[in-house]
Design a protein around this motif. Structure first.
Motif, PDB file in Angstrom:
ATOM      1  N   GLU A 225       0.822  -1.207   0.000  1.00  0.00           N
ATOM      2  CA  GLU A 225       0.000   0.000   0.000  1.00  0.00           C
ATOM      3  C   GLU A 225       0.854   1.255   0.000  1.00  0.00           C
ATOM      4  OE1 GLU A 225      -2.487   0.087   3.435  1.00  0.00           O
ATOM      5  OE2 GLU A 225      -0.832  -0.031   4.862  1.00  0.00           O
ATOM      6  N   LEU A 226       0.278   2.304  -0.578  1.00  0.00           N
ATOM      7  CA  LEU A 226       0.847   3.649  -0.586  1.00  0.00           C
ATOM      8  C   LEU A 226      -0.140   4.578   0.075  1.00  0.00           C
ATOM      9  CD1 LEU A 226       2.171   3.999  -4.272  1.00  0.00           C
ATOM     10  CD2 LEU A 226       3.525   3.581  -2.236  1.00  0.00           C
ATOM     11  N   LEU A 227       0.342   5.386   1.014  1.00  0.00           N
ATOM     12  CA  LEU A 227      -0.550   6.283   1.741  1.00  0.00           C
ATOM     13  C   LEU A 227       0.011   7.703   1.735  1.00  0.00           C
ATOM     14  CD1 LEU A 227      -1.257   4.047   4.875  1.00  0.00           C
ATOM     15  CD2 LEU A 227      -2.679   4.263   2.815  1.00  0.00           C
ATOM     16  N   ILE A 228      -0.878   8.662   1.550  1.00  0.00           N
ATOM     17  CA  ILE A 228      -0.561  10.079   1.681  1.00  0.00           C
ATOM     18  C   ILE A 228      -1.340  10.596   2.883  1.00  0.00           C
ATOM     19  CG2 ILE A 228      -0.695  12.357   0.628  1.00  0.00           C
ATOM     20  CD1 ILE A 228       1.253  10.580  -0.799  1.00  0.00           C
ATOM     21  N   ASP A 229      -0.632  10.976   3.937  1.00  0.00           N
ATOM     22  CA  ASP A 229      -1.277  11.393   5.189  1.00  0.00           C
ATOM     23  C   ASP A 229      -2.266  10.341   5.674  1.00  0.00           C
ATOM     24  OD1 ASP A 229       0.133  13.737   5.428  1.00  0.00           O
ATOM     25  OD2 ASP A 229      -1.366  14.965   4.425  1.00  0.00           O
ATOM     26  N   GLY A 230      -1.881   9.069   5.541  1.00  0.00           N
ATOM     27  CA  GLY A 230      -2.688   7.972   6.040  1.00  0.00           C
ATOM     28  C   GLY A 230      -3.847   7.575   5.147  1.00  0.00           C
ATOM     29  N   ARG A 231      -3.994   8.225   3.986  1.00  0.00           N
ATOM     30  CA  ARG A 231      -5.103   7.912   3.082  1.00  0.00           C
ATOM     31  C   ARG A 231      -4.551   7.325   1.791  1.00  0.00           C
ATOM     32  NH1 ARG A 231      -8.575  13.364   2.728  1.00  0.00           N
ATOM     33  NH2 ARG A 231      -9.956  11.968   1.570  1.00  0.00           N
ATOM     34  N   PRO A 232      -5.311   6.450   1.108  1.00  0.00           N
ATOM     35  CA  PRO A 232      -4.859   5.902  -0.179  1.00  0.00           C
ATOM     36  C   PRO A 232      -4.548   7.014  -1.175  1.00  0.00           C
ATOM     37  CG  PRO A 232      -6.784   4.719   0.623  1.00  0.00           C
ATOM     38  CD  PRO A 232      -6.612   5.898   1.528  1.00  0.00           C
ATOM     39  N   VAL A 233      -3.585   6.750  -2.034  1.00  0.00           N
ATOM     40  CA  VAL A 233      -3.125   7.769  -2.976  1.00  0.00           C
ATOM     41  C   VAL A 233      -4.255   8.301  -3.839  1.00  0.00           C
ATOM     42  CG1 VAL A 233      -1.727   8.064  -5.054  1.00  0.00           C
ATOM     43  CG2 VAL A 233      -0.723   7.008  -3.037  1.00  0.00           C
ATOM     44  N   HIS A 234      -5.160   7.429  -4.285  1.00  0.00           N
ATOM     45  CA  HIS A 234      -6.213   7.877  -5.199  1.00  0.00           C
ATOM     46  C   HIS A 234      -7.179   8.865  -4.533  1.00  0.00           C
ATOM     47  CE1 HIS A 234      -8.325   4.495  -3.200  1.00  0.00           C
ATOM     48  NE2 HIS A 234      -9.416   5.201  -3.445  1.00  0.00           N
ATOM     49  N   GLU A 235      -7.149   8.952  -3.210  1.00  0.00           N
ATOM     50  CA  GLU A 235      -7.988   9.918  -2.508  1.00  0.00           C
ATOM     51  C   GLU A 235      -7.239  11.216  -2.214  1.00  0.00           C
ATOM     52  OE1 GLU A 235      -9.527   8.205   1.040  1.00  0.00           O
ATOM     53  OE2 GLU A 235     -10.379   6.437   0.048  1.00  0.00           O
ATOM     54  N   SER A 236      -5.980  11.290  -2.665  1.00  0.00           N
ATOM     55  CA  SER A 236      -5.147  12.426  -2.267  1.00  0.00           C
ATOM     56  C   SER A 236      -4.465  13.103  -3.449  1.00  0.00           C
ATOM     57  CB  SER A 236      -4.067  11.945  -1.282  1.00  0.00           C
ATOM     58  OG  SER A 236      -4.631  11.231  -0.211  1.00  0.00           O
ATOM     59  N   ARG A 237      -5.045  12.986  -4.634  1.00  0.00           N
ATOM     60  CA  ARG A 237      -4.367  13.499  -5.828  1.00  0.00           C
ATOM     61  C   ARG A 237      -4.189  15.009  -5.810  1.00  0.00           C
ATOM     62  NH1 ARG A 237      -7.222   9.602 -10.388  1.00  0.00           N
ATOM     63  NH2 ARG A 237      -6.017   7.732  -9.897  1.00  0.00           N
ATOM     64  N   GLY A 238      -5.059  15.732  -5.139  1.00  0.00           N
ATOM     65  CA  GLY A 238      -4.894  17.168  -5.062  1.00  0.00           C
ATOM     66  C   GLY A 238      -3.753  17.610  -4.173  1.00  0.00           C
ATOM     67  N   ARG A 239      -3.118  16.648  -3.499  1.00  0.00           N
ATOM     68  CA  ARG A 239      -2.042  16.970  -2.560  1.00  0.00           C
ATOM     69  C   ARG A 239      -0.659  16.851  -3.190  1.00  0.00           C
ATOM     70  NH1 ARG A 239      -1.401  18.751   1.292  1.00  0.00           N
ATOM     71  NH2 ARG A 239      -1.175  17.408   3.116  1.00  0.00           N
ATOM     72  N   THR A 240      -0.584  16.299  -4.410  1.00  0.00           N
ATOM     73  CA  THR A 240       0.722  16.034  -5.013  1.00  0.00           C
ATOM     74  C   THR A 240       0.862  16.759  -6.345  1.00  0.00           C
ATOM     75  OG1 THR A 240      -0.058  14.059  -6.199  1.00  0.00           O
ATOM     76  CG2 THR A 240       0.797  13.744  -3.962  1.00  0.00           C
ATOM     77  N   GLY A 241       2.100  17.096  -6.670  1.00  0.00           N
ATOM     78  CA  GLY A 241       2.422  17.672  -7.972  1.00  0.00           C
ATOM     79  C   GLY A 241       3.591  16.916  -8.568  1.00  0.00           C
ATOM     80  N   LEU A 242       3.409  16.355  -9.765  1.00  0.00           N
ATOM     81  CA  LEU A 242       4.429  15.518 -10.402  1.00  0.00           C
ATOM     82  C   LEU A 242       4.973  16.197 -11.644  1.00  0.00           C
ATOM     83  CD1 LEU A 242       5.958  12.807 -10.949  1.00  0.00           C
ATOM     84  CD2 LEU A 242       3.898  12.070 -12.196  1.00  0.00           C
ATOM     85  N   MET A 243       6.301  16.323 -11.707  1.00  0.00           N
ATOM     86  CA  MET A 243       6.974  16.743 -12.929  1.00  0.00           C
ATOM     87  C   MET A 243       7.592  15.507 -13.562  1.00  0.00           C
ATOM     88  SD  MET A 243       9.989  19.528 -13.499  1.00  0.00           S
ATOM     89  CE  MET A 243      10.722  19.758 -15.130  1.00  0.00           C
ATOM     90  N   GLN A 244       7.131  15.154 -14.775  1.00  0.00           N
ATOM     91  CA  GLN A 244       7.561  13.936 -15.422  1.00  0.00           C
ATOM     92  C   GLN A 244       8.850  14.139 -16.214  1.00  0.00           C
ATOM     93  OE1 GLN A 244       4.175  11.598 -17.132  1.00  0.00           O
ATOM     94  NE2 GLN A 244       3.030  13.464 -16.743  1.00  0.00           N
ATOM     95  N   GLN A 245       9.457  13.003 -16.639  1.00  0.00           N
ATOM     96  CA  GLN A 245      10.689  13.077 -17.412  1.00  0.00           C
ATOM     97  C   GLN A 245      10.467  13.691 -18.783  1.00  0.00           C
ATOM     98  OE1 GLN A 245      12.209   9.061 -17.495  1.00  0.00           O
ATOM     99  NE2 GLN A 245      13.644   9.461 -15.849  1.00  0.00           N
ATOM    100  N   ASP A 246       9.347  13.375 -19.420  1.00  0.00           N
ATOM    101  CA  ASP A 246       9.077  13.842 -20.770  1.00  0.00           C
ATOM    102  C   ASP A 246       8.396  15.197 -20.722  1.00  0.00           C
ATOM    103  OD1 ASP A 246       8.387  14.254 -23.380  1.00  0.00           O
ATOM    104  OD2 ASP A 246       6.977  12.583 -23.528  1.00  0.00           O
ATOM    105  N   PRO A 247       9.082  16.275 -21.126  1.00  0.00           N
ATOM    106  CA  PRO A 247       8.468  17.606 -21.049  1.00  0.00           C
ATOM    107  C   PRO A 247       7.185  17.721 -21.848  1.00  0.00           C
ATOM    108  CG  PRO A 247      10.836  17.765 -21.447  1.00  0.00           C
ATOM    109  CD  PRO A 247      10.471  16.323 -21.621  1.00  0.00           C
TER     110      PRO A 247
END
Length: 512
Positions: free
Chosen positions: A75-97
């Motif tokens: 499992e992956l947790l963001i602040d104790g909650r599953p990732v899919h419930e916490s998408r507004g909490r993360t910002g991802l910069m990917q390898q491919d611009p």
């Protein structure tokens, strides 16, 4: 989807026995990973190419996809909650611009993420220019995002994430396509944002020295895809990890400060004498845009003179946006010159004519092999092996070099994998290998060392020196000074990017 509240607060990351196996893969990308990251920690995530670093970042951002054939464990947790419930909490910069550009104008593109988080309009347009300024992308808000270079798109992607003010900042090779000054500028922009927001940071970068003064922890992943246990290999404060495990890190391919990977030296360092001229250009103006009746093309760069000889290397360097990739595509026969003279000579032309742009596809790939800045743009097959077999089969040649390329570029364990599921570094090596499989006389490579650990970098550089000794010409667009030094030859420096009034970039050639 409901907007997650208190999204600006730093987050806690919990990774518990987590693993992921891509669809169609025999091995897991990650296996049994246990990792805790406290709110506000700044973590540099290291590991050999293919160790699962990008997979972990995508998982934390909730963008691995919903492939039913993939296999997830733990499992992956963001602040104790599953990732899919916490998408507004993360910002991802990917390898491919290119994968991050959404809208046609850069101001709108930077605003896009914040708008989706329901940030008030007035606040969004306060953040947008500040984010662009912080990453050094000093262009009007209505400037076309499609007109940006790869490095500029990288800055644009980071600006969009900084404008979101996420509680978890996930950066995947954020400085890989940047010129040296841009590396410092972007890193410092990230640090300022972290100082202001207190956000948690996980950054993937092969070169440790860039982020040492920003991060407070280094986590090194073991390469599960290569048959090893996976999970965390080293974890601790940067100084401790580097002091206690320097030799092991260097052996694993980590770019440890002060360690220079061993590369096969050139057998010869030929002068121009005796080496045939393959391609020449005079007064060459290049652009990716087409002119209109009342709006002539503004060249991305104007090059007074270029000569490409067999067995000789030419490194094209310069600031982001100065026209390096556009020049490379023009030399490779994939873009028409705006003006000036560009001609292929014997033996490169071999009866096909002096204009590479007019060659048939079969004639072009057997003469000039091009590696694009974005590897995905040249994949056409469903497996790595079939990708490598494409050119030899098209040309009616033997397939005996394919297995050798798989081994040399450390892709043999991925022969049956889908090219689009590879890591960024693996995609780059595959894109180089597919071109080499056609045995062209001239290689045009755009950022060929992007995403490579020290070991794969050394193998790629050694392979190219062998090709140079055998008479292949190599033109490379690169910010990698060590790579240019290994290949030798000439260096073409493009000047400042063309400005909006039509001023053209100056160039110079230096003999090394």
């Amino acid at each position: 989807m409901a907007i997650v509240q208190n999204r600006g607060a730093p987050v806690q990351v919990s990774v518990r026995g987590w693993g992921w196996q891509h669809s169609g893969r025999n091995n897991q990308a990650l296996h049994g990973l246990d990792l805790e990251i406290s709110p506000g920690e700044r973590v540099l995530l290291l590991g050999p190419s293919g160790a699962g670093k990008s997979t972990l970042l995508h998982a934390l951002a909730g963008v691995l996809g919903d492939d039913e054939d993939a296999n997830e464990m733990g499992e992956l947790l963001i602040d104790g909650r599953p990732v899919h419930e916490s998408r507004g909490r993360t910002g991802l910069m990917q390898q491919d611009p290119d994968a991050q550009v959404v809208l046609s104008r850069i101001g709108d593109d930077v605003a896009f993420g914040a708008e989706n988080l329901a940030v008030p309009r007035e606040e969004i347009w306060r953040r947008v220019p500040a984010a662009l300024e912080s990453v050094g992308l000093n262009l009007p808000l209505d400037h076309s995002s499609s007109a940006l270079s790869g490095g500029q798109k990288q800055r644009l992607g980071l600006a969009g994430i900084l404008a979101m003010r996420p509680g978890l900042l996930l950066l995947d090779e954020p400085t890989a396509n940047l010129d040296p000054a841009g590396v410092v500028e972007v890193r410092d922009a990230v640090r300022r944002s972290l100082d202001e927001t207190g956000a948690t940071l996980v950054v993937v970068e092969h070169r440790v020295s860039v982020w040492l003064e920003v991060v407070d922890r280094i986590v090194v992943l073991a390469p599960a895809a290569l048959g090893e246990p996976g999970g965390v290999l080293f974890d601790g404060p940067p100084a401790t990890v580097l002091a206690q495990s320097r030799d092991l890190l260097a052996k694993a391919g980590i770019w440890v400060p002060g360690h220079v990977p061993e590369v096969r030296a050139r057998i010869t360092n030929p002068s121009d004498a005796g080496r045939p001229l393959l391609l020449e250009a005079e007064g060459l103006a290049v652009s990716r845009t087409k002119g209109r009746k009342r709006r002539p093309v503004v060249p991305a760069a104007v090059v007074p003179s270029v000569q490409v000889r067999a067995g000789h290397a030419l490194s094209v360097t310069g600031l982001n946006g100065s026209g390096k990739s556009t020049l490379a595509l023009t030399l490779a026969g994939l873009l028409a010159p705006v003006s000036g003279h560009l001609a292929a000579l014997e033996p490169l032309a071999r009866g096909a004519g002096p204009e590479p742009l007019k060659w048939r596809g079969r004639d072009l790939i057997s003469r000039i092999g091009t590696v694009f800045q974005e590897p995905e743009h040249q994949f056409v097959a469903g497996t790595v092996r079939d990708e490598l077999l494409f050119a030899p089969r098209l040309l009616g040649r033997g397939e005996d070099t394919v297995d050798e390329l798989l081994v040399r570029l450390r892709l043999e364990h991925l022969a049956d994998a889908n090219p689009f599921t590879l890591s960024g570094g693996e995609k780059r090596r595959l894109s180089v290998a597919t071109v080499l499989a056609a045995s062209p006389q001239l290689l045009v490579l755009d950022e060929p060392t992007f995403g490579q650990d020290a070991n794969t970098w050394a193998e790629l550089a050694s392979l190219l020196t062998e090709l140079l000794d055998a008479g292949t010409a190599v033109v490379s667009v690169t910010h990698d000074a060590a790579f240019s030094a290994v290949l030798g030859g000439d260096r073409l420096v493009l000047g400042a990017p063309a400005d909006l009034t039509g001023a053209q970039a100056a160039t110079k050639v230096a003999r090394r």
